[in-house]
Design a protein around this motif. Structure first.
Motif, short mmCIF file in Angstrom:
data_model
loop_
_atom_site.label_atom_id
_atom_site.label_comp_id
_atom_site.label_asym_id
_atom_site.label_seq_id
_atom_site.Cartn_x
_atom_site.Cartn_y
_atom_site.Cartn_z
N ASP A 1 0.82 -1.21 0.00
CA ASP A 1 0.00 0.00 0.00
C ASP A 1 0.86 1.27 0.00
O ASP A 1 0.56 2.25 -0.68
N HIS B 1 -6.95 -1.01 9.48
CA HIS B 1 -6.11 -0.47 8.40
C HIS B 1 -6.66 0.91 8.08
O HIS B 1 -7.73 1.03 7.49
N HIS C 1 -6.34 4.86 6.52
CA HIS C 1 -5.69 5.88 5.69
C HIS C 1 -5.86 7.22 6.38
O HIS C 1 -6.75 7.41 7.21
N ASN D 1 -0.89 6.21 4.67
CA ASN D 1 -1.43 5.24 5.63
C ASN D 1 -1.05 5.67 7.05
O ASN D 1 -0.24 6.57 7.23
ZN LIG Z 1 -5.04 0.82 2.05
#
Ligand SMILES: [Zn+2]
Length: 583
Positions: free
Chosen positions: A70, A263, A265, A299
Motif C-alpha cells: 500500500d 487499516h 488511511h 497510511n
Molecule cells: Zn489501504
C-alpha cells in the motif's frame, strides 16, 4: 504526566507512559488467543497518582507493515526489487510481525520479489505476506488466476481484499451481495486448503458499515467461517474519525471470535488516532507503514503508532528492546525510498526534540521532561538545542556541552561574534547543525585535517550535450592530490572529484552520501548579483546531517556546504582517523 515506573523500556523514569484522561470503560469479551492476557487497569498500581480508570487495553498487538504494497502507491515512490528487499530487511530489524511484500498477481516486479525473498531475505521476526484479492465474480476459486498467483508466491500468509461496502459491490463490482459473500467464502476456503494463513482486508469497511452494517457483517462472517485468521477493518477512503471507530470496532468485536485488525488511511489526519482508538476497544492487529507512506494522505504512520502503543498505552508491539531502532530505521527506509525525511514527523523527525534559544533551553537543561513528551532516546532520537542569532551565551554553552566541547569565556565570545557576523551574511545555523558543530570545534582550536583545499575548478558546458566537469586539488597530509570528475551538475561533479582525490584514504566515505541539495537566493532585489545559500543534507545510513554554504557564487556556496558535509561525516565515522587530527 504520571510517574509510573514499571515501563521496562524506560531508561528515565520521569518519562513513564502518560495516562488517558478519560473514564473510558470498554468491555471486550474476548481476545485473540495469543493476546488473551490483558494489562489491568493502571489505577490500582502503587504510585500511579490518579484515581480514574484507564481503558482496558489488549496486552499486545500484531504490527503489520504494508510499505511495500500500500505504501508504494504513494505518488513519486517507486522501488526496484532490490530496494524492496532492503526495506524488508529494515522492517524485520525493527521487529514488526508481518511484512506485506506486494501483489504477485498484479505486477512482474512483485513476482520477482517473492521469488527472490526466500533466498535473499533472512527474516528473523517478521512473516512475509503476499497480497491479492478474492476470486472474481462468477469464477471458481480453483480457476482464479489471482488466487493461484497467491499460492505460487509461497509465503506462509496471504492477505486478500474483499469489497465489504454494498455501494462498491453494486456499483463497482456490478454483482449481487450474495455473490460478494460467496467470493469471500470460496477464496478464504481455497487458500486455507492450500495451508495458508489468511488475513481478510475488508475494503471500505467503515463507510460500508455506516450504510449497511448487516452486509459488512455477512462478509466478515463468511471469512470467519472459512477460516480467516484476522478480520481487518479498512478505512479505505480515510475519512473516518476516532469517535466512529470507538463505536464500530466494539460492535464487530462483540460478534466474532476471530482476531480483529484495522487499516487506516490518513485523509482526515486521524490514521494514527484511529488505530489507537481501535486498539483501545480491543483490536489486536494494526496495519500501517513506517513513515506513513501511501496514496493521497498516506497510511497510518507506524513510527507514531508503535511508540504511542508501547510507551504510552503499555501495549506490546515490536520487541521492547528494539524501540530505540525506530528513528534509525525510519531514516534508513526514507533513504531507500528516496524521500527526504520529514523533520516534523512525530517521534522520529529531526526537529521534534529540538529546542530553540531562550528561557525554554535553560528550563530544559534543568529538567529535560519540561518540554519533551517522552525521553527521545527511547525511540532512538535525541534532544537538540537549536542555535540562532537570537541565541545567547547559555544556549551556546548547552550546545557545546552536548557535543562534549569545553569553551572558555574568550572562545565563547569569539563564537558568538562569528555567529552574529555569519548570520548577518546569510548563514542560518538553525538548520545546519553539522556546520555549527564544526564552527564550535574550530573555536576550541580544533582544525580539520582530513584534507586542505588547494583549488577547485568547475566547467559547465552546453555545446550539444550538457556536461559539467570539476577538478579538485587538495592536500591530504603532505600529499597533493588532483582529481577530475564529471557530474550532472556542479555539486555532483565537485563531490565526485573530492571523493576521488581523497581516494582510498578514508573508507568511511563509501557510506557517506548526499541526500538533498537546496538552494535559496537571498535579497532578491539584487537579481543575479544576490547571495546564494546552499544547504546539503547528507547521510551515512544511520544519521543525517545538514551543512550550509553562503556566497555570491553558487558554486563557492556549494563547495562550502559540501566540504563541511564530508568533514562532518568523516569526523563522526570514528574509524577513519585524520592524519594528525587533533580531537
Ligand atoms: Zn489501504
Amino acid at each position: 504526566m504520571s510517574n509510573r515506573t514499571n515501563d521496562p523500556n524506560s531508561h528515565d523514569h520521569r518519562h513513564g507512559p502518560t495516562t488517558l484522561g478519560q473514564r473510558a470503560h470498554v468491555d471486550v469479551k474476548r481476545a485473540h488467543t495469543h493476546n488473551r492476557s490483558r494489562s489491568h487497569s493502571h489505577s490500582a498500581e502503587a504510585g500511579s497518582g490518579h484515581d480514574f480508570d484507564l481503558p482496558v487495553m489488549p496486552a499486545a498487538v500484531d504490527v503489520f507493515d504494508t510499505t511495500l504494497r500500500d505504501g508504494s502507491q504513494q505518488e513519486g515512490l517507486s522501488l526496484t526489487v532490490d530496494d524492496k528487499l532492503r526495506v524488508a530487511e529494515q522492517l524485520d530489524h525493527l521487529g514488526v510481525s508481518f511484512i506485506e511484500g506486494g501483489w504477485p498477481g498484479a505486477n512482474p516486479k512483485d513476482e520477482e520479489f517473492f521469488a527472490r525473498a526466500p533466498k535473499e531475505l533472512n527474516l528473523t521476526t517478521a512473516t512475509l505476506v503476499a497480497f491479492g484479492s478474492t476470486r472474481r465474480a462468477g469464477v471458481k476459486a480453483e480457476s482464479d488466476e489471482t488466487l493461484r498467483q497467491l499460492v505460487n508466491a509461497q509465503t506462509a500468509a496471504v492477505c486478500i481484499v474483499a469489497k465489504s461496502s454494498e455501494m462498491h459491490v453494486v456499483d463497482a463490482l456490478r454483482t449481487s451481495l450474495d455473490e460478494a459473500v460467496a467470493m469471500v467464502a470460496d477464496s478464504v476456503d481455497f487458500l486455507r486448503r492450500n495451508d495458508l494463513r489468511v488475513f481478510l482486508d475488508a475494503e471500505h469497511f467503515f463507510d460500508g458499515y455506516k450504510a449497511n452494517p448487516e452486509f459488512t457483517m455477512r462478509i466478515l462472517r463468511a471469512a470467519e467461517e472459512a477460516g480467516a485468521e484476522t478480520l481487518v477493518l479498512c478505512d479505505t477512503n480515510g475519512g473516518t474519525l476516532p469517535a466512529e471507530v470507538a463505536q464500530i470496532v466494539p460492535a464487530v468485536l462483540g460478534r466474532f471470535e476471530t482476531q480483529v485488525g484495522v487499516h487506516f488511511h490518513n485523509d482526515s489526519g486521524c490514521a494514527v488516532a484511529n488505530s489507537l482508538a481501535a486498539v483501545g476497544t480491543g483490536a489486536t492487529h494494526v496495519q500501517g507503514c513506517v513513515n506513513g507512506y501511501g496514496e493521497r494522505a498516506g497510511n497510518a504512520d507506524l513510527a507514531a503508532t508503535i511508540p504511542n502503543l508501547s510507551l504510552k498505552l503499555n501495549v506490546r508491539t515490536i520487541p521492547a528492546e528494539r524501540l530505540e531502532r525506530l528513528t534509525p530505521v525510519s531514516h534508513h527506509i526514507a533513504e531507500l525510498v528516496n524521500i527526504s525525511p520529514n523533520p516534523q514527523q512525530p517521534y522520529v523527525g529531526s526537529s521534534v526534540f529540538a529546542h530553540k534559544a531562550g528561557l525554554h533551553t535553560s528550563a530544559i537543561a534543568r529538567r529535560s521532561d519540561a518540554y519533551e513528551h517522552i525521553n527521545p532516546e527511547l525511540v532512538g532520537n535525541g534532544t537538540r538545542f537549536v542555535v540562532s542569532e537570537m541565541a545567547g551565551r547559555s544556549t551556546l554553552a548547552f550546545k557545546a556541552a552536548e557535543l562534549g566541547l569545553e569553551l572558555d569565556s574568550q572562545a565563547m565570545s569569539s563564537v558568538l561574534d562569528s555567529l552574529k557576523r555569519l548570520e548577518n551574511a546569510g548563514y542560518h545555523f538553525e538548520v545546519a547543525d553539522a556546520s555549527l558543530e564544526l564552527l564550535l570545534r574550530d573555536a576550541t582550536g580544533w582544525k580539520q585535517s582530513y584534507f586542505e583545499l588547494d583549488s577547485y575548478r568547475v566547467i559547465s558546458d552546453h555545446t550539444g550535450a550538457q556536461s559539467t566537469e570539476a577538478t579538485v586539488k587538495v592536500f591530504v597530509g603532505d600529499e597533493r592530490q588532483v582529481a577530475t570528475a564529471e557530474g550532472n551538475g556542479p555539486v555532483n561533479a565537485l563531490d565526485g572529484a573530492l571523493r576521488q582525490a581523497l581516494g582510498s584514504r578514508y573508507p568511511a566515505l563509501d557510506h557517506i552520501h548526499l541526500v538533498d541539495y537546496r538552494v535559496r537566493v537571498l535579497n532578491t532585489s539584487r537579481g543575479t548579483g544576490s547571495i546564494t545559500r546552499v544547504l546539503i543534507d547528507s547521510a551515512d545510513g544511520e544519521t543525517m546531517w545538514t551543512t550550509i554554504g553562503v556566497s555570491e557564487n553558487i558554486i563557492e556556496a556549494s563547495w562550502q556546504a559540501l566540504s563541511d558535509s564530508i568533514v562532518y561525516g568523516l569526523l563522526h565515522a570514528g574509524g577513519a582517523k585524520a592524519p594528525g587530527a587533533k580531537r
